[in-house]
Design a protein around this motif. Sequence first.
Motif, PDB file in Angstrom:
ATOM      1  N   LYS A 117       0.834  -1.205   0.000  1.00 32.59           N
ATOM      2  CA  LYS A 117       0.000   0.000   0.000  1.00 32.59           C
ATOM      3  C   LYS A 117       0.868   1.254   0.000  1.00 32.59           C
ATOM      4  O   LYS A 117       2.042   1.218   0.345  1.00 32.59           O
ATOM      5  N   ILE A 118       0.255   2.370  -0.385  1.00 27.98           N
ATOM      6  CA  ILE A 118       0.953   3.652  -0.442  1.00 27.98           C
ATOM      7  C   ILE A 118       1.134   4.210   0.959  1.00 27.98           C
ATOM      8  O   ILE A 118       0.199   4.238   1.765  1.00 27.98           O
ATOM      9  N   LEU A 119       2.349   4.651   1.231  1.00 29.90           N
ATOM     10  CA  LEU A 119       2.654   5.410   2.445  1.00 29.90           C
ATOM     11  C   LEU A 119       3.318   6.702   1.996  1.00 29.90           C
ATOM     12  O   LEU A 119       4.393   6.676   1.408  1.00 29.90           O
ATOM     13  N   MET A 120       2.671   7.816   2.261  1.00 30.78           N
ATOM     14  CA  MET A 120       3.154   9.126   1.825  1.00 30.78           C
ATOM     15  C   MET A 120       3.143  10.069   3.024  1.00 30.78           C
ATOM     16  O   MET A 120       2.264   9.998   3.873  1.00 30.78           O
ATOM     17  N   ILE A 121       4.158  10.939   3.095  1.00 33.53           N
ATOM     18  CA  ILE A 121       4.285  11.864   4.216  1.00 33.53           C
ATOM     19  C   ILE A 121       3.965  13.282   3.736  1.00 33.53           C
ATOM     20  O   ILE A 121       4.388  13.694   2.650  1.00 33.53           O
ATOM     21  N   VAL A 307      -4.125  10.707  -3.957  1.00 34.49           N
ATOM     22  CA  VAL A 307      -5.236   9.948  -4.540  1.00 34.49           C
ATOM     23  C   VAL A 307      -4.781   9.192  -5.788  1.00 34.49           C
ATOM     24  O   VAL A 307      -5.071   7.994  -5.956  1.00 34.49           O
ATOM     25  N   GLU A 308      -4.060   9.871  -6.674  1.00 34.59           N
ATOM     26  CA  GLU A 308      -3.613   9.225  -7.906  1.00 34.59           C
ATOM     27  C   GLU A 308      -2.553   8.153  -7.633  1.00 34.59           C
ATOM     28  O   GLU A 308      -2.454   7.169  -8.371  1.00 34.59           O
ATOM     29  N   SER A 309      -1.769   8.320  -6.576  1.00 36.87           N
ATOM     30  CA  SER A 309      -0.819   7.278  -6.190  1.00 36.87           C
ATOM     31  C   SER A 309      -1.555   6.042  -5.686  1.00 36.87           C
ATOM     32  O   SER A 309      -1.175   4.905  -5.996  1.00 36.87           O
ATOM     33  N   CYS A 310      -2.613   6.259  -4.910  1.00 37.07           N
ATOM     34  CA  CYS A 310      -3.421   5.135  -4.447  1.00 37.07           C
ATOM     35  C   CYS A 310      -4.029   4.373  -5.614  1.00 37.07           C
ATOM     36  O   CYS A 310      -4.189   3.150  -5.566  1.00 37.07           O
ATOM     37  N   ARG A 311      -4.348   5.080  -6.687  1.00 38.24           N
ATOM     38  CA  ARG A 311      -4.951   4.457  -7.866  1.00 38.24           C
ATOM     39  C   ARG A 311      -3.923   3.886  -8.828  1.00 38.24           C
ATOM     40  O   ARG A 311      -4.283   3.277  -9.830  1.00 38.24           O
ATOM     41  N   GLY A 312      -2.654   4.092  -8.543  1.00 39.82           N
ATOM     42  CA  GLY A 312      -1.614   3.557  -9.397  1.00 39.82           C
ATOM     43  C   GLY A 312      -1.263   4.405 -10.583  1.00 39.82           C
ATOM     44  O   GLY A 312      -0.509   3.963 -11.468  1.00 39.82           O
ATOM     45  N   ASN A 313      -1.747   5.648 -10.615  1.00 43.67           N
ATOM     46  CA  ASN A 313      -1.498   6.526 -11.757  1.00 43.67           C
ATOM     47  C   ASN A 313      -0.280   7.428 -11.561  1.00 43.67           C
ATOM     48  O   ASN A 313       0.225   8.003 -12.530  1.00 43.67           O
ATOM     49  N   GLN A 314       0.171   7.613 -10.329  1.00 37.04           N
ATOM     50  CA  GLN A 314       1.334   8.444 -10.021  1.00 37.04           C
ATOM     51  C   GLN A 314       2.165   7.752  -8.950  1.00 37.04           C
ATOM     52  O   GLN A 314       1.750   6.743  -8.372  1.00 37.04           O
ATOM     53  N   GLN A 315       3.351   8.328  -8.699  1.00 36.10           N
ATOM     54  CA  GLN A 315       4.174   7.946  -7.572  1.00 36.10           C
ATOM     55  C   GLN A 315       4.125   9.071  -6.536  1.00 36.10           C
ATOM     56  O   GLN A 315       4.056  10.245  -6.897  1.00 36.10           O
ATOM     57  N   PRO A 316       4.163   8.750  -5.249  1.00 39.83           N
ATOM     58  CA  PRO A 316       4.160   9.809  -4.240  1.00 39.83           C
ATOM     59  C   PRO A 316       5.346  10.756  -4.424  1.00 39.83           C
ATOM     60  O   PRO A 316       6.475  10.306  -4.611  1.00 39.83           O
TER      61      PRO A 316
END
Length: 346
Positions: A117-121, A307-316
Motif C-alpha cells: 500500500k501507499i505510504l506518503m508523508i 489519490v492518484e498514487s493510491c490508484r496507481g497513476n502516479q508515484q508519491p
Amino acid sequence: MEKLRVGIIGVGGIAVSRHIPSFLALGNDVEVTAVCDVNAERAETVAQDYQIPFHTNEYTEIFDHVDAVTICTPNKFHADIAIAALQAGKHVLCEKPMAMSTEECEAMIQAADAAGKILMIAYHYRHTKEARAAKRFIDGGEIGRPLVSRAQAIRRRKVPGWGVFTNKDLQGGGSLIDFGCHFLDLALHLMDFPEIAEVSGATYNELSRQNDIVNQWGTFDPATFEVDDHATAYIKFKDGATLLFETSWAANLADDQETVSVSGTKGGLDVYPLKLYQAKYGMLLDQEAYWISDDENPGIPQAINFVESCRGNQQPLVKPQEALIVSKVIEAIYESSETGQAVRFS
C-alpha cells in the motif's frame, strides 16, 4: 472509476484547514467518508460541519469505512496508527514528521512494503508552485551541480500556544520537528538527497523559558516549556556539498523568514519568492517568475498526488524513504546538540 474513500484520523487544525477541504475540492475523485478523534464531541462536530457520514473516537473503527486514511494526530501516535492502517489494507497519508524516531519510520516502511500500500508523508511545501518549479530548474541543469543550500524557517515570537506543540512526550521536540522539518525536507529534495557525511547541530529554548514572554500565537507556561524554540545545523554531504539550516519559533529578528536557496556550479536560485540567478554572456542575469495560475494552496496538489498514487497513476512526491532521511537528520541535530559533537553517518 469509483471514488476513493478517505478517512481522517485526528481532526484538529491541520485536518480542517488543509486536508478535509483539499480532498473535498477534488469532487468526483474522492469522498471523505469517516473522521476520528479521541475527543468524540470534536469528531461529531467535524462530521456534521462537513457532512461526513461516519465518526468515531476509536481509530480502528474507521477502517471498515475507508480505502485510505490521513493521520493528523500528535507525532507520538503516527507510527502505531499508520502501521495498523497499512496492516488493515489501507493507504496512508501521514502528517509530518513521519514519526518520533527512525526506528518507527523503518517499521512504517516495512508495514507499507508488506501490505503493498501507499505510504506518503505530508511535507506539503514540496507541493508549492515555487518548489515544483525550482525542482524543474535544477533537474533541467539551470544551476549545474548543487554546492551549497541554505534553509531558514524562522518566526519572530510565534510559539504555538494551542494544542500539544510544546509537549515533548507527544511531539518529540519543538520548532525543529514541527516547523523546520518542512524546509529541511525541501532543501534535501532540491539537492536530490545526496548521501550525508556529517551533521553538527545546536538547539535552544532560553527565550521561551523567560518570565516576561511576549508571544504572538497564544499563551503557554514558560516554566513547563521543555522543547526547542530555535535550532541550527551544518550538514556536510559525501559529494562535498553542504547545507546551512536554521529554524525558530521565537527569534529576535525583524521579520519571519521562510526561505530555501541553492547555489550551484552554473547558477543559483531562491525558492520563496522564486528567482533564478546566472552569470553568462558576459553579464549577471536575475530572473523572476511570472505566474499565470492562481495555484496557491499546496494541499490540493498534495491531495491529488496521494489519490492518484493510491490508484496507481502516479508515484508519491514524498517517498517514505526520503522522509526517513529527514527524521535521521533531525535525530542527529538533537544528538549533536546534546553531546557537543558532530554525528557521522556511515
